[in-house]
Design a protein around this motif. Structure first.
Motif, PDB file in Angstrom:
ATOM      1  N   ILE A   1      46.199  89.393  99.437  1.00  0.00           N
ATOM      2  CA  ILE A   1      47.254  88.419  99.216  1.00  0.00           C
ATOM      3  C   ILE A   1      46.938  87.189 100.046  1.00  0.00           C
ATOM      4  N   LEU A   2      47.361  86.035  99.563  1.00  0.00           N
ATOM      5  CA  LEU A   2      47.219  84.788 100.292  1.00  0.00           C
ATOM      6  C   LEU A   2      48.570  84.093 100.309  1.00  0.00           C
ATOM      7  N   LEU A   3      49.014  83.693 101.494  1.00  0.00           N
ATOM      8  CA  LEU A   3      50.272  82.975 101.635  1.00  0.00           C
ATOM      9  C   LEU A   3      50.057  81.693 102.414  1.00  0.00           C
ATOM     10  N   ALA A   4      50.798  80.665 102.024  1.00  0.00           N
ATOM     11  CA  ALA A   4      50.793  79.391 102.728  1.00  0.00           C
ATOM     12  C   ALA A   4      52.199  78.810 102.646  1.00  0.00           C
ATOM     13  N   ALA A   5      52.595  78.056 103.672  1.00  0.00           N
ATOM     14  CA  ALA A   5      53.923  77.446 103.669  1.00  0.00           C
ATOM     15  C   ALA A   5      53.978  76.350 104.719  1.00  0.00           C
ATOM     16  N   ASP A   6      54.949  75.452 104.566  1.00  0.00           N
ATOM     17  CA  ASP A   6      55.125  74.374 105.534  1.00  0.00           C
ATOM     18  C   ASP A   6      55.590  74.935 106.873  1.00  0.00           C
ATOM     19  N   PRO A   7      54.954  74.560 107.969  1.00  0.00           N
ATOM     20  CA  PRO A   7      55.487  74.945 109.277  1.00  0.00           C
ATOM     21  C   PRO A   7      56.808  74.230 109.540  1.00  0.00           C
ATOM     22  N   ILE A   8      57.693  74.870 110.298  1.00  0.00           N
ATOM     23  CA  ILE A   8      59.018  74.302 110.574  1.00  0.00           C
ATOM     24  C   ILE A   8      59.026  73.531 111.891  1.00  0.00           C
ATOM     25  N   CYS A   9      58.255  73.983 112.870  1.00  0.00           N
ATOM     26  CA  CYS A   9      58.102  73.275 114.149  1.00  0.00           C
ATOM     27  C   CYS A   9      59.431  73.092 114.870  1.00  0.00           C
ATOM     28  N   GLU A  10      60.210  74.184 114.941  1.00  0.00           N
ATOM     29  CA  GLU A  10      61.472  74.187 115.669  1.00  0.00           C
ATOM     30  C   GLU A  10      61.477  75.373 116.639  1.00  0.00           C
ATOM     31  N   PRO A  11      62.348  75.334 117.657  1.00  0.00           N
ATOM     32  CA  PRO A  11      62.441  76.482 118.568  1.00  0.00           C
ATOM     33  C   PRO A  11      62.810  77.752 117.809  1.00  0.00           C
ATOM     34  N   ILE A  12      62.224  78.876 118.223  1.00  0.00           N
ATOM     35  CA  ILE A  12      62.518  80.184 117.629  1.00  0.00           C
ATOM     36  C   ILE A  12      63.088  81.087 118.717  1.00  0.00           C
ATOM     37  N   VAL A  13      64.301  81.563 118.492  1.00  0.00           N
ATOM     38  CA  VAL A  13      64.900  82.565 119.362  1.00  0.00           C
ATOM     39  C   VAL A  13      65.258  83.747 118.474  1.00  0.00           C
ATOM     40  N   ARG A  14      64.613  84.868 118.707  1.00  0.00           N
ATOM     41  CA  ARG A  14      64.816  86.025 117.830  1.00  0.00           C
ATOM     42  C   ARG A  14      65.211  87.226 118.660  1.00  0.00           C
ATOM     43  N   TYR A  15      66.073  88.016 118.071  1.00  0.00           N
ATOM     44  CA  TYR A  15      66.433  89.299 118.662  1.00  0.00           C
ATOM     45  C   TYR A  15      66.683  90.258 117.512  1.00  0.00           C
ATOM     46  N   GLY A  16      65.744  91.194 117.328  1.00  0.00           N
ATOM     47  CA  GLY A  16      65.883  92.157 116.233  1.00  0.00           C
ATOM     48  C   GLY A  16      65.993  91.452 114.899  1.00  0.00           C
ATOM     49  N   PRO A  17      67.096  91.669 114.204  1.00  0.00           N
ATOM     50  CA  PRO A  17      67.227  91.160 112.836  1.00  0.00           C
ATOM     51  C   PRO A  17      67.829  89.758 112.754  1.00  0.00           C
ATOM     52  N   PHE A  18      67.948  89.065 113.894  1.00  0.00           N
ATOM     53  CA  PHE A  18      68.511  87.722 113.910  1.00  0.00           C
ATOM     54  C   PHE A  18      67.454  86.742 114.430  1.00  0.00           C
ATOM     55  N   VAL A  19      67.279  85.630 113.728  1.00  0.00           N
ATOM     56  CA  VAL A  19      66.321  84.602 114.138  1.00  0.00           C
ATOM     57  C   VAL A  19      67.029  83.252 114.063  1.00  0.00           C
ATOM     58  N   MET A  20      67.268  82.666 115.241  1.00  0.00           N
ATOM     59  CA  MET A  20      68.002  81.403 115.304  1.00  0.00           C
ATOM     60  C   MET A  20      67.218  80.403 116.163  1.00  0.00           C
ATOM     61  N   ASN A  21      67.886  79.313 116.572  1.00  0.00           N
ATOM     62  CA  ASN A  21      67.226  78.279 117.363  1.00  0.00           C
ATOM     63  C   ASN A  21      67.652  78.273 118.828  1.00  0.00           C
ATOM     64  N   SER A  22      68.673  79.054 119.182  1.00  0.00           N
ATOM     65  CA  SER A  22      69.147  79.082 120.561  1.00  0.00           C
ATOM     66  C   SER A  22      69.731  80.449 120.891  1.00  0.00           C
ATOM     67  N   ARG A  23      69.823  80.756 122.196  1.00  0.00           N
ATOM     68  CA  ARG A  23      70.435  82.008 122.620  1.00  0.00           C
ATOM     69  C   ARG A  23      71.903  82.070 122.214  1.00  0.00           C
ATOM     70  N   GLU A  24      72.582  80.929 122.287  1.00  0.00           N
ATOM     71  CA  GLU A  24      73.993  80.902 121.932  1.00  0.00           C
ATOM     72  C   GLU A  24      74.200  81.309 120.481  1.00  0.00           C
ATOM     73  N   GLU A  25      73.301  80.894 119.617  1.00  0.00           N
ATOM     74  CA  GLU A  25      73.404  81.262 118.199  1.00  0.00           C
ATOM     75  C   GLU A  25      73.135  82.755 117.999  1.00  0.00           C
ATOM     76  N   ILE A  26      72.252  83.320 118.803  1.00  0.00           N
ATOM     77  CA  ILE A  26      72.004  84.761 118.741  1.00  0.00           C
ATOM     78  C   ILE A  26      73.254  85.525 119.190  1.00  0.00           C
ATOM     79  N   TYR A  27      73.865  85.088 120.304  1.00  0.00           N
ATOM     80  CA  TYR A  27      75.097  85.732 120.768  1.00  0.00           C
ATOM     81  C   TYR A  27      76.173  85.673 119.683  1.00  0.00           C
ATOM     82  N   GLN A  28      76.256  84.525 119.005  1.00  0.00           N
ATOM     83  CA  GLN A  28      77.255  84.371 117.941  1.00  0.00           C
ATOM     84  C   GLN A  28      76.953  85.300 116.773  1.00  0.00           C
ATOM     85  N   ALA A  29      75.668  85.486 116.460  1.00  0.00           N
ATOM     86  CA  ALA A  29      75.284  86.393 115.371  1.00  0.00           C
ATOM     87  C   ALA A  29      75.736  87.818 115.681  1.00  0.00           C
TER      88      ALA A  29
END
Length: 275
Positions: free
Chosen positions: A238-266
């Motif tokens: 398989i071959l995949l390509a996509a535009d990079p987003i170039c933003e902060p990544i904060v992930r915890y398990g099944p949640f991927v957001m841009n800040s810790r506060e957003e993870i807490y809210q999730a």
């Protein structure tokens, strides 16, 4: 300009869900992510006990999950009452957006089960959009036959005048599945500026002066084309390509957001049942 090899990575054997045995190539200590790709899992076994427990109810928020079935069937259900069946050769592009709880369960107790799951990040302004499914049946995926050398299925993006059925994805992905006959060469256009990789799941490949074994992830340098050659046996990748987003990544398990506060809210929203 030809894309050359940036890195070759061997997947890590692990398990997920209710003990499903997988090989993980993205989302490890070696390769945490490859913007915008967050995870690449390869599942495959002829033993029902390796996968039959499946992936019971679990939440997602802030990204997209992509499932492509090479063999076997997988039924998905979610907390909003949506349900569908992925069959051999079919694909699903699920945009989790602001959140949902779903399950993915094999439909058979034995026999071959093989496929991929990929996680693709969403940009900040798309992370809280309503969830959406694109369930693609095998006969809806267009196929290009390149003389007597290769067969190319286009799941997302455009290639060889074919347009994949997956649409309206923020990162403008290209996703193809290639069967290359023995001792054949193939050049594939890849959008310049996009993050790109290929994963060999059968056979061996010659690329950029290197002989590459089965079950290898090949990260590609930038360019507008990649040329590959199969060895003495049929090669599939398989071959995949996509535009990079170039933003902060904060992930915890099944949640991927841009800040810790957003993870807490999730977590709070999930706990309150407000997905």
């Amino acid at each position: 300009m030809q894309r050359t090899i940036d890195q070759i990575i061997s997947p890590v054997s692990t398990s997920d869900g209710a003990g499903v045995k997988i090989k993980r190539a993205i989302g490890t200590s070696t390769l945490d992510h490859l913007d915008p790709f967050l995870l690449l899992d390869v599942f495959g076994s002829e033993k029902g006990t390796d996968y039959i427990a499946g992936f019971p109810d679990h939440p997602h928020r802030g990204f997209e999950t992509v499932t492509y079935m090479l063999n076997g069937k997988m039924r998905h259900r979610d907390s909003a009452g949506n349900e569908g069946l992925l069959e051999t050769g079919g694909a699903q592009w699920m945009t989790a957006g602001r959140g949902l709880v779903h399950s993915e369960m094999p439909e058979q107790s034995d026999g071959l089960m093989k496929g991929f799951q990929i996680w693709v990040n969403l940009p900040a302004d798309k992370k809280m959009i309503p969830p959406r499914y694109q369930d693609i049946q095998p006969d809806a995926i267009p196929t290009a036959h390149i003389e007597d050398r290769a067969e190319v299925k286009v799941i997302a993006g455009e290639l060889f005048d074919l347009v994949g059925p997956i649409s309206d994805i923020a990162t403008k992905p290209l996703f193809i599945d290639v069967v290359l006959k023995p001792n054949q060469e193939l050049s594939l256009p890849v959008p310049e500026g996009q993050t790109a990789f290929l994963y060999i799941y059968e056979g061996k490949m010659h690329l950029d002066g290197e002989d590459i074994e089965t079950d290898r992830l090949v990260i590609l340098e930038d360019g507008d084309e990649v040329s590959v050659r199969s060895c003495t046996q049929e090669t599939r990748f398989i071959l995949l390509a996509a535009d990079p987003i170039c933003e902060p990544i904060v992930r915890y398990g099944p949640f991927v957001m841009n800040s810790r506060e957003e993870i807490y809210q999730a977590f709070e929203d999930f706990k309150n049942g407000s997905f």
